[in-house]
Design a protein around this motif. Structure first.
Motif, PDB file in Angstrom:
ATOM      1  N   PHE A 210      -8.384   3.812  -3.655  1.00  0.00           N
ATOM      2  CA  PHE A 210      -7.487   3.419  -3.439  1.00  0.00           C
ATOM      3  C   PHE A 210      -6.986   3.517  -5.197  1.00  0.00           C
ATOM      4  CE2 PHE A 210      -5.664   2.698   0.448  1.00  0.00           C
ATOM      5  CZ  PHE A 210      -4.133   3.264   0.322  1.00  0.00           C
TER       6      PHE A 210
ATOM      7  N   TYR B 255       0.561   3.783  -3.053  1.00  0.00           N
ATOM      8  CA  TYR B 255      -0.114   5.612  -2.400  1.00  0.00           C
ATOM      9  C   TYR B 255       0.802   6.502  -3.329  1.00  0.00           C
ATOM     10  CZ  TYR B 255      -1.172   9.892  -0.084  1.00  0.00           C
ATOM     11  OH  TYR B 255      -1.645  10.483   0.289  1.00  0.00           O
TER      12      TYR B 255
ATOM     13  N   LEU C  34       0.709  -0.793  -0.118  1.00  0.00           N
ATOM     14  CA  LEU C  34      -0.342   0.433  -0.194  1.00  0.00           C
ATOM     15  C   LEU C  34       1.063   1.407   0.267  1.00  0.00           C
ATOM     16  CD1 LEU C  34      -2.340  -1.029   2.840  1.00  0.00           C
ATOM     17  CD2 LEU C  34      -2.879  -0.972   0.114  1.00  0.00           C
TER      18      LEU C  34
ATOM     19  N   ALA D 274      -0.647  -3.694  -4.568  1.00  0.00           N
ATOM     20  CA  ALA D 274      -0.448  -4.389  -3.461  1.00  0.00           C
ATOM     21  C   ALA D 274      -1.092  -5.583  -3.693  1.00  0.00           C
ATOM     22  CB  ALA D 274      -2.038  -3.593  -2.655  1.00  0.00           C
TER      23      ALA D 274
ATOM     24  N   VAL E  72       1.905   2.846   6.811  1.00  0.00           N
ATOM     25  CA  VAL E  72       0.824   2.042   7.006  1.00  0.00           C
ATOM     26  C   VAL E  72       0.662   1.694   8.035  1.00  0.00           C
ATOM     27  CG1 VAL E  72      -0.732   0.917   5.611  1.00  0.00           C
ATOM     28  CG2 VAL E  72       0.909   2.715   4.328  1.00  0.00           C
TER      29      VAL E  72
ATOM     30  N   THR F   7      -5.561   8.927   4.315  1.00  0.00           N
ATOM     31  CA  THR F   7      -5.616   7.788   3.441  1.00  0.00           C
ATOM     32  C   THR F   7      -7.124   7.810   2.281  1.00  0.00           C
ATOM     33  OG1 THR F   7      -5.776   6.716   5.721  1.00  0.00           O
ATOM     34  CG2 THR F   7      -7.224   5.374   3.634  1.00  0.00           C
TER      35      THR F   7
END
Length: 395
Positions: free
Chosen positions: A102, A35, A31, A110, A47, A98
């Motif tokens: 996503f 990101y 993640l 991921a 994270v 956050t």
């Protein structure tokens, strides 16, 4: 993330033997990568995964400074004090960033990283498991073969059997069950690689341990093994208990124990001989089934010897293509020269004649020298020197 994710992690741990912590670490790393890549963020990101609720929070970590040079990496002391009056210059503050979604690309990224970490964890588990079987025997199923290897399924991994590790008298077909010796286990970039053998001498040791309880318990010890895989082998054994016959124990009632090993090795002949601390006796035993009259060791080299056998057993002692003598030499770690009794008798006769001739020559020379006076002996020596000088002048 939800409880379904937590249930999936529990199932993965139970099925694959991979702890949840490893998967969670992989998920967090995935993640972070997603990101930064897909949301155009280059700042330090952390994270946090809530194992109880299955929720994930993404935080941007910024350092408290007097003057902000990069808003993505720093926060001013003035703004930090508004958050908490206890902040000082140099402190780290986490701001939650956050994203609400996503997206498909981020989720796919991921997923790939998680799968990679899972594969690495599986490889480590498999390597640790099979490295414990190194120098041991396992049973596998022949899967397939190519020009280089025969591939043997050992359960969680496919081992390779090279041509030099195959027995020349065997033909391997898919679905054949065979016992193999795990010669080595390597942890390569493509995962664990297990190399197995059917021709290794230590395969015999492990087979005897399986078939003979006294060998497994240590009451009978296999001292050395000499093997020409698929054809013939010699095994030297000794007993640590005076009440146990080492050879008879390994052979078994009506030869059942050794016959089971011979059957596993597709008819490979087996000679079981008794080890002895006296090298001469051990060498004589190793040349079984031939009889030995005498063992003569070389004074210059204690690891070399001449073995005398009856004339009618010379070919038996040497064996077909010298195999019996060759295996006996490997078994005893001695260089063995085999001669018949008649050859040795002739050798000794010639030796005695040669020694007698040398002794006679020395005796005659001594008599001649004793009959000459000192003046005569000096005259002969002077004449010899004069002759040599004259010959050199003529040349």
């Amino acid at each position: 993330m939800s409880k379904e994710m937590l249930n999936a992690l529990d199932a993965l741990e139970a099925e694959k033997g991979i702890s949840k912590e490893i998967v969670i670490d992989a998920l967090e790393a995935a993640l972070v990568s997603a990101y930064k890549r897909h949301y155009g963020q280059a700042q330090n990101v952390e994270v946090e995964f809530e194992q109880k609720k299955g929720k994930i929070h993404v935080y941007a970590v910024k350092e408290v400074t007097e003057e902000v040079m990069d808003s993505q990496l720093e926060v001013s002391l003035k703004d930090a004090l508004l958050i908490n009056p206890a902040y000082e210059i140099g402190d780290k503050i986490r701001f939650e960033v956050t994203p609400k979604d996503f997206g498909r690309i981020a989720a796919q990224t991921a997923k790939q990283v998680i799968l990679q970490r899972v594969r690495e964890a599986e490889r480590t588990i498999i390597y640790n498991e099979f490295s414990a079987y190194e120098k041991d025997i396992m049973q596998g199923i022949v899967e397939r073969q190519d020009k280089r290897y025969i591939y043997v399924n050992l359960g969680k991994i496919e081992a390779v059997l090279s041509k030099q590790d195959q027995m020349p008298n065997e033909f391997y077909q898919p679905h054949d069950r065979i016992k193999v010796y795990v010669s080595r286990v390597e942890n390569t970039s493509k995962g664990p690689q297990v190399f197995v053998s059917r021709s290794h001498p230590d395969l015999l040791r492990r087979l005897f341990e399986q078939e003979v309880p006294e060998v497994y318990d240590g009451l009978v010890e296999i001292v050395s093994v000499a093997r020409e895989a698929g054809d013939r082998s010699k095994v030297a054994v000794r007993s640590t208990d005076p009440n146990i016959d080492a050879v008879g124990t390994c052979v078994g009632p009506k030869g059942q124990r050794v016959q089971a090993i011979v059957n596993e090795l597709k008819g490979e002949n087996m000679d079981i001989v008794e080890w002895d601390e006296d090298p001469a006796v051990f060498i004589a035993n190793a040349l079984n089934p031939s009889q030995v009259v005498d063992v003569i060791f070389d004074e210059q080299n204690p690891k070399a010897c001449t073995v005398v056998v009856p004339d009618y057993q010379l070919s038996l002692a040497i064996g077909k293509r010298g195999q019996n003598a060759r295996l006996a030499a490997k078994l005893t770690n001695h260089k063995i020269d085999i001669k018949s009794e008649s050859d040795m008798t002739e050798f000794y006769e010639k030796k005695v004649q040669a020694e007698a001739a040398i002794s006679e020559e020395l005796h005659d020379e001594a008599i001649i020298q004793s009959d000459l006076t000192d003046d005569e002996y000096q005259t002969i020596a002077f004449e010899d020197e004069t002759t040599e000088v004259t010959e050199q002048e003529e040349i």
